[in-house]
Each structure stands twice: as structure tokens, then as C-alpha cells.
Design an enzyme around this catalytic site. Sequence first.
Site: not given
Ligand code: GDP
Length: 312
Positions: A14-15, A105-107, A138, A161, A177, A207
Site C-alpha cells: 500500500v505504501g 481494513s474492512s475487517c 484498526k 479499504p 493473503h 471477498r
Molecule cells: P481474509 O479476507 O481476512 O479472510 O484473508 P485471506 O486473504 O487470508 O483469506 C480470504 C479467503 O481465502 C479465506 O476464506 C481463505 O480460507 C481463502 N483462501 C483460499 N486459499 C488460500 C490461501 O492459499 N491463502 C490464504 N491466505 N487464503 C486462502
Amino acid sequence: MDERIWVAGHRGMVGSAITRRLQSEGRNVISVDRSVLDLRQQDEVEFWLRANQPTAIIFAAAKVGGIIANSNYPADFIYDNLAIQTNVIHGAHKAGVDRLVFLGSSCIYPKFAEQPIKESALLTGPLEPTNEWYAIAKISGIMTCQAYRKQHGRNYVSVMPCNLYGPNDNFNLETSHVMPALMRKFHEAKVSGAKEVMVWGTGTPLREFLHVDDLAKGVVWCLDHYNDYEHINCGAGFDVTIRELAETVGRVVGFTGDLVFDTSKPDGTPRKIMDSSRMRALGWKPEISFEEGIASTYRWYLENVAPTAVAA
Ligand code: GDP
């Protein structure tokens, strides 16, 4: 007065995007490396701010990670984020910096918030447990900005975001992620000729993904024009299931094998699409399409990360 914008976290995804954006507008960005300034050290942060006198700060420094990293390292996620944001926001106030944009973050929103999630949903219900430590930090950051505005009249604002992706993302499979993880897994499967790629969870969670260059444009816009007490959402406006994401990334990368879903891994929140109509009403909109953004990120990955890069 000459402008001096400190982008805290300038090496991160991001930065670095915000730095590129500011520089493309011919603006004066200052930064400091982690090896020189540890943002967790209050005295050092205050000393650096007094010595360097930024005119504005964009706070993009954070301990971030994917769903497993967040659940495995809760102490790191809550402590590092609370420490660095508190030091920078309080230090900014003490050094007389009147303008700061805090990135969240949206979380931050409740796990079962009404979709699309409006800014007003904050603190209306329990959080998603897999990343509540990061989320609480956050939320505290948003409220710290609000407190300094309320008590000291500071122009500190917060931008939230959705899930982001793009150049300089983290491609470490344990801490990343989903987008960079899948890109790497598909790439390595293509190179090795593997027939299957493992996708975590059921593939059904939704997502919302925004290219980081679109976010950077919005953040710089907020730096110049947004000055409200309430935080503001900045999202792509559409979401996809993890299965759809995997199919799209697989197609861009050129992986022709099968997807296997590892349901022993967590899904996280079922859906977290944000309502970004306030940002839209201010004139911002994303410009990079989903496929185009994934394709350019994959080219960046091939040039900069893939140890066994092959021509795409
Ligand atoms: P979140 O948006 O905070 O849940 O963060 P993530 O980007 O880590 O995960 C998003 C979703 O993608 C979750 O449902 C994960 O289980 C799924 N996912 C599927 N495969 C992967 C992987 O290889 N890595 C990660 N980080 N998430 C995965």
C-alpha cells in the site's frame, strides 16, 4: 510552506503504491527505512517527527497477514499495530502535524454486518474471530484519529479499504493473503506440471478485491479533500467467491489442472463487501478491471518474485 508528505510503511504494497501515486503528481514524499526507525519505539518516533517535520502523514505502516497468520500470531498483530499507530498519531500531534490519513481494513466490521457494509455498521456486533486482534487495533486507530480531532482539532481521517492486491504484495504462502497465495501456487504448479492446486476453505466465502493503485488514487484524494470525523470506505463495489477468484487467477496464470478445496483450513467471514457510495459520491471510482489487475500483478510477480519465472 513546502509540502513534505511522510508515507509511513513506504516499502509495503500500500505504501509503495501511494508513494508512486504522489510522485506521479510531482509531490514531495519523505520516508524512513525500518532499519533506521522502529515505529514501535515511541521516543524514536517522536524524535524523528520533530527532526523531519512532515506537513502531512499517510499511515500505511502495519503488521498485516492472511487468515492463518492472523490466528497464529495474535499478540504480534495487536501489539505491533497498536504501538506503531499510537506512536505515529500521538507523535504527529506533538510535532504539530495537522494532516494525517490512517489506513484500516474492512475487517473492522462485525462478522454478520448487513451487506454491503456501511460505515455506520462499525461496533454494532461481534467481530470475525480469525482476525479480531488486527481488527481491534484498526478500530482503535480510527478512534484515536477521532479523539485527536475532537480534543485538539486535528485533521486526522481514516480510510477503510477492502481486500487489496498488486505489486509488492507478500507471496509467502504461510503469511500471505489469498490472491498472492493463489497466484504463486498456480504459477508453481504450472512450472512443475502439478495436476492439482490446494485452495483453503470451502471456496464459498465472498471477498471484494481492489487493485492497490486504485486505492492509492483514493487515498491521495482523501489527503487533499476529505476531512470528516467518520471513517470512509474504499472498495471495488463487487465481490467474487474464493472459487471464482481461484478460477480467474488460474486462467490468467495458465494453470489447466484441478482445484482441491482443503476444508480443514478456515473460511473466515462469509462476506464483507463494503458500501463505498460515500467515496463514489466524492468522485472516486476504481479504474483497473479485475482480470487486467490480476494480469498486471502476475507480470510483476514473474519479473520480481518468481524464482523460476517463465514467460507468461
Ligand atoms: P481474509 O479476507 O481476512 O479472510 O484473508 P485471506 O486473504 O487470508 O483469506 C480470504 C479467503 O481465502 C479465506 O476464506 C481463505 O480460507 C481463502 N483462501 C483460499 N486459499 C488460500 C490461501 O492459499 N491463502 C490464504 N491466505 N487464503 C486462502
